[in-house]
Motif scaffolding. Structure first.
Motif, PDB file in Angstrom:
ATOM      1  N   GLU A 169       0.542  -1.372  -0.008  1.00 14.95           N
ATOM      2  CA  GLU A 169       0.253   0.043   0.247  1.00 14.95           C
ATOM      3  C   GLU A 169       0.681   1.141   0.015  1.00 14.95           C
ATOM      4  O   GLU A 169       0.761   2.307  -0.914  1.00 14.95           O
ATOM      5  N   ALA A 170       2.003   0.681   0.605  1.00 15.78           N
ATOM      6  CA  ALA A 170       2.665   2.225   0.590  1.00 15.78           C
ATOM      7  C   ALA A 170       3.671   2.218  -0.058  1.00 15.78           C
ATOM      8  O   ALA A 170       3.639   3.655  -1.068  1.00 15.78           O
ATOM      9  N   SER A 171       3.917   1.755  -1.266  1.00 10.78           N
ATOM     10  CA  SER A 171       4.366   1.602  -2.224  1.00 10.78           C
ATOM     11  C   SER A 171       3.725   2.432  -3.221  1.00 10.78           C
ATOM     12  O   SER A 171       3.840   2.567  -4.314  1.00 10.78           O
ATOM     13  N   LEU A 172       2.352   1.618  -3.472  1.00 10.07           N
ATOM     14  CA  LEU A 172       1.575   2.043  -4.411  1.00 10.07           C
ATOM     15  C   LEU A 172       1.008   3.970  -4.053  1.00 10.07           C
ATOM     16  O   LEU A 172       0.911   4.431  -4.974  1.00 10.07           O
ATOM     17  N   GLN A 173       1.042   3.873  -3.198  1.00 11.49           N
ATOM     18  CA  GLN A 173       0.889   5.606  -2.903  1.00 11.49           C
ATOM     19  C   GLN A 173       1.631   6.465  -3.771  1.00 11.49           C
ATOM     20  O   GLN A 173       1.688   7.484  -4.104  1.00 11.49           O
ATOM     21  N   ALA A 174       3.302   5.903  -3.496  1.00 12.34           N
ATOM     22  CA  ALA A 174       4.335   7.023  -3.464  1.00 12.34           C
ATOM     23  C   ALA A 174       4.368   6.287  -5.265  1.00 12.34           C
ATOM     24  O   ALA A 174       4.494   7.342  -6.149  1.00 12.34           O
ATOM     25  N   LEU A 175       3.418   5.073  -5.808  1.00 15.84           N
ATOM     26  CA  LEU A 175       3.578   5.048  -7.074  1.00 15.84           C
ATOM     27  C   LEU A 175       2.289   6.213  -7.539  1.00 15.84           C
ATOM     28  O   LEU A 175       3.037   6.318  -9.476  1.00 15.84           O
ATOM     29  N   LEU A 176       1.586   5.997  -7.285  1.00 12.05           N
ATOM     30  CA  LEU A 176       0.510   7.020  -8.012  1.00 12.05           C
ATOM     31  C   LEU A 176       0.728   8.202  -7.899  1.00 12.05           C
ATOM     32  O   LEU A 176       0.440   9.243  -9.025  1.00 12.05           O
ATOM     33  N   ASP A 177       1.087   8.714  -6.669  1.00  8.98           N
ATOM     34  CA  ASP A 177       2.072  10.135  -6.955  1.00  8.98           C
ATOM     35  C   ASP A 177       2.794  10.468  -7.466  1.00  8.98           C
ATOM     36  O   ASP A 177       2.759  11.364  -8.815  1.00  8.98           O
ATOM     37  N   SER A 178       4.142   9.447  -7.912  1.00  7.14           N
ATOM     38  CA  SER A 178       4.771   9.528  -8.961  1.00  7.14           C
ATOM     39  C   SER A 178       4.614   9.422 -10.417  1.00  7.14           C
ATOM     40  O   SER A 178       4.814  10.522 -11.012  1.00  7.14           O
ATOM     41  N   ILE A 179       2.738   9.139 -11.129  1.00  6.31           N
ATOM     42  CA  ILE A 179       2.646   8.960 -12.456  1.00  6.31           C
ATOM     43  C   ILE A 179       2.018  10.295 -12.500  1.00  6.31           C
ATOM     44  O   ILE A 179       1.694  11.471 -13.352  1.00  6.31           O
ATOM     45  N   VAL A 180       0.711  11.419 -11.196  1.00  3.87           N
ATOM     46  CA  VAL A 180       0.251  11.724 -11.446  1.00  3.87           C
ATOM     47  C   VAL A 180       1.646  13.148 -11.212  1.00  3.87           C
ATOM     48  O   VAL A 180       0.857  14.134 -12.133  1.00  3.87           O
ATOM     49  N   TYR A 181       2.518  12.805 -10.874  1.00  3.98           N
ATOM     50  CA  TYR A 181       2.834  14.340 -11.329  1.00  3.98           C
ATOM     51  C   TYR A 181       3.472  14.286 -12.393  1.00  3.98           C
ATOM     52  O   TYR A 181       3.347  15.514 -12.685  1.00  3.98           O
ATOM     53  N   LYS A 182       4.094  13.042 -13.229  1.00  6.59           N
ATOM     54  CA  LYS A 182       4.602  12.688 -14.253  1.00  6.59           C
ATOM     55  C   LYS A 182       2.503  14.129 -15.637  1.00  6.59           C
ATOM     56  O   LYS A 182       3.463  14.655 -16.556  1.00  6.59           O
ATOM     57  N   LEU A 183       2.429  13.033 -14.617  1.00  7.42           N
ATOM     58  CA  LEU A 183       1.331  14.204 -16.129  1.00  7.42           C
ATOM     59  C   LEU A 183       0.399  14.697 -16.019  1.00  7.42           C
ATOM     60  O   LEU A 183       0.519  16.091 -16.751  1.00  7.42           O
ATOM     61  N   PHE A 184       0.639  15.980 -14.118  1.00  9.48           N
ATOM     62  CA  PHE A 184       0.466  17.273 -14.171  1.00  9.48           C
ATOM     63  C   PHE A 184       1.404  18.358 -14.591  1.00  9.48           C
ATOM     64  O   PHE A 184       1.532  19.439 -15.572  1.00  9.48           O
ATOM     65  N   LEU A 185       2.860  18.036 -14.750  1.00 12.35           N
ATOM     66  CA  LEU A 185       4.051  18.155 -15.146  1.00 12.35           C
ATOM     67  C   LEU A 185       3.742  18.279 -16.708  1.00 12.35           C
ATOM     68  O   LEU A 185       3.920  19.255 -17.478  1.00 12.35           O
ATOM     69  N   ASP A 186       3.383  17.514 -17.759  1.00 15.62           N
ATOM     70  CA  ASP A 186       2.530  17.217 -18.633  1.00 15.62           C
ATOM     71  C   ASP A 186       1.905  18.409 -19.729  1.00 15.62           C
ATOM     72  O   ASP A 186       1.870  19.126 -20.050  1.00 15.62           O
TER      73      ASP A 186
END
Length: 527
Positions: free
Chosen positions: A504-521
């Protein structure tokens, strides 16, 4: 103070460090970087010890250096040979460098126990080796190995070895604290006695860091009259390392007023320090003085407030002088000034009386109380600021459900299978992926589900993954904090997750990472 020359031995002594291995091409690249920061001498290696160093000296002749001179390193001749038949000295000459450094024994303990020869024979070896090389090179340096330990045990003999080196034509005598156990006040006492015996010699310092005093000893030596300082980038070296040139060079220039490098060369120091660790594919130590990521990082609200008014309150030099930057960290110690400074750094307009600031501050404290750590994962917090401001209202996607299975193959290899259901732009997508472990499998499954809608996710890769058990509870009840570092073609970002469940902790960090990439783009922002 006369000119002080910087002698780098990263490519030779530095490679004796644990987990520090350089290929030939790496050594050639690093040599060019060392020239960029104004190093006077680059010790390329020991051509008598391995074929790689022989090839280095052959290849380096084709490179042009603005300032640096390449140095071949070796030892005095073998006790059972004479200089003319010694293969070590022969390879030094064949390297065809204008500068050669050799080391010899200063400590009677080493002469008796390591070489197993008489003290007089050791003096002959030092003298004969240097005298033989003298006519073959433009500059000849002598490293007096174990000099300080030798002086402590038998000062008369240690000084006798130096006398032989001077008489044989060494241009500079380098006093070596090879075991790294000498303290600065001891060095001062010993050097004072050496200078009284040989008042006119040119001398330098080569310090190791086993007692944590390598930089201090090097600076003390310069204060006492040393004209050459030897060390390595980031202090790498055998055992606890060598004197760190990334601390010595700025200290000499900015604190002791010695123009050993130009302002422009000094400003490249941080980038060169980090380039070398990147080349080695190892993490750059964050707490290195001057060049570390944390060297000018401010966390406490009081510190941040003061630094905003006058950086001198908590910074001993301006970070840009060494090519570093000031960083304001997000933490539970943060006050409004920290939030405002970070928002300004990110181009977000917030006012001190804005209720959003207090809301963000309270969320920060609540999350860190749960175990989140944002000073090393600022992008996760950045997303929360945008969300609090209503700028992250839309969902790029929603994870509806997921599951992960672990398998063992017949040959014993563990394989994980991840299955995800996501909603993207009003449509549901289902994806299944295999991976080397559950996090890798989840990452692949999410990408399989999302890349149809967000093709630029293909540019993104996970480059670091760390798990830490939080200390509040013990055993299997403990929470874990997961830090994920990701990158695309332009940016590197870090995100964090915390849970009792490592997945679950890994998924939280992973989802944030993907969202941040989409936000940057979406915003077309750059790092």
């Amino acid at each position: 103070m006369s000119k002080v020359e910087i002698y780098d031995t990263t490519l030779r002594d530095g490679t004796q460090a644990e987990n520090f291995n350089l290929q030939l091409e790496d050594k050639l690249k690093i040599a060019q970087k060392l020239d960029e920061i104004g190093v006077d001498y680059i010790e390329g290696g020991w051509p008598g010890s391995n074929p790689k160093d022989i090839h280095f000296f052959s290849r380096i002749k084709n490179y042009h250096f603005k300032k640096a001179q390449i140095v071949a390193f070796g030892s005095t001749h073998h006790p059972q040979k004479i200089p003319q038949t010694d293969p070590n000295l022969k390879t030094l000459i064949e390297a065809k460098t204008e500068v050669v450094t050799i080391f010899g024994k200063s400590w009677d303990l080493h002469v008796k126990d390591a070489l197993r020869i008489s003290l007089e024979r050791n003096l002959e070896i030092i003298s004969d080796s240097l005298a033989y090389l003298r006519s073959h090179v433009k500059k000849l340096f002598y490293d007096a190995e174990h000099f300080f330990d030798g002086f402590k045990d038998n000062p008369e003999y240690a000084l006798a070895t130096i006398k032989k080196a001077i008489e044989a034509g060494a241009d500079c005598i380098i006093f070596c604290d090879t075991n790294g156990g000498t303290l600065p006040f001891e060095l001062e006492t010993i050097i004072s006695q050496v200078k009284s015996k040989f008042p006119n010699i040119s001398w330098g310092i080569h310090a190791h860091n086993d007692a944590g005093t390598a930089v201090a000893n090097s600076l003390m030596a310069v204060h006492l009259g040393a004209t050459q300082v030897q060390g390595t980038i980031n202090g790498v070296g055998e055992r606890c390392g060598n004197a760190d040139l990334c601390s010595i060079i700025p200290a000499l220039k900015l604190k002791m007023g010695i123009d050993c490098v130009t302002d422009e060369q000094l400003a490249k120091l941080t980038s060169v320090s980090r380039y070398i660790t990147e080349l080695l594919n190892i993490a750059h130590p964050p707490y290195l003085p001057y060049v570390g990521r944390s060297a000018f990082a401010h966390k406490g609200g009081v510190h941040v407030s003061a630094v905003k008014r006058n950086p001198q309150t908590y910074e001993h030099i301006p970070p840009q002088k060494v090519g570093n930057i000031r960083r304001i960290l997000i933490s539970e110690l943060s006050g409004k000034s920290t939030i405002l400074s970070k928002a300004k750094e990110w181009g977000i307009d917030l006012e001190s009386e804005d209720p959003e600031v207090q809301k963000i501050l309270q969320e920060l404290k609540d999350l860190e109380n749960q175990g989140f750590q944002f000073d090393v994962a600022e992008e996760s917090f950045k997303l929360r600021i945008y969300k609090a401001r209503g700028e992250l209202k839309k969902h790029y996607f929603r994870l509806l459900t997921y599951r992960v299975h672990d398998y063992n193959t017949l040959d014993g290899r563990p394989i994980a299978e991840a299955e995800v259901w996501v909603e993207v732009k009003g449509r549901e997508r289902h994806a299944i992926s295999l991976g080397m472990g559950p996090v890798n499998a989840l990452d692949r499954a999410l990408r399989n589900a999302l890349e149809e809608f967000y093709p630029r996710l293909k540019e993104m890769s996970l480059i670091d993954y760390r798990v830490r058990v939080l200390p509040e509870t013990s055993g299997t009840e403990a929470k874990v904090r997961v830090l994920i570092e990701s990158r695309d073609k332009e940016c590197v970002w870090r995100t964090v997750g915390v849970s009792h469940d490592i997945l679950e902790a890994s998924l939280q960090a992973l989802l944030d990472s993907i969202v941040y990439k989409l936000f940057l783009d979406e915003r077309r922002e750059k790092c």
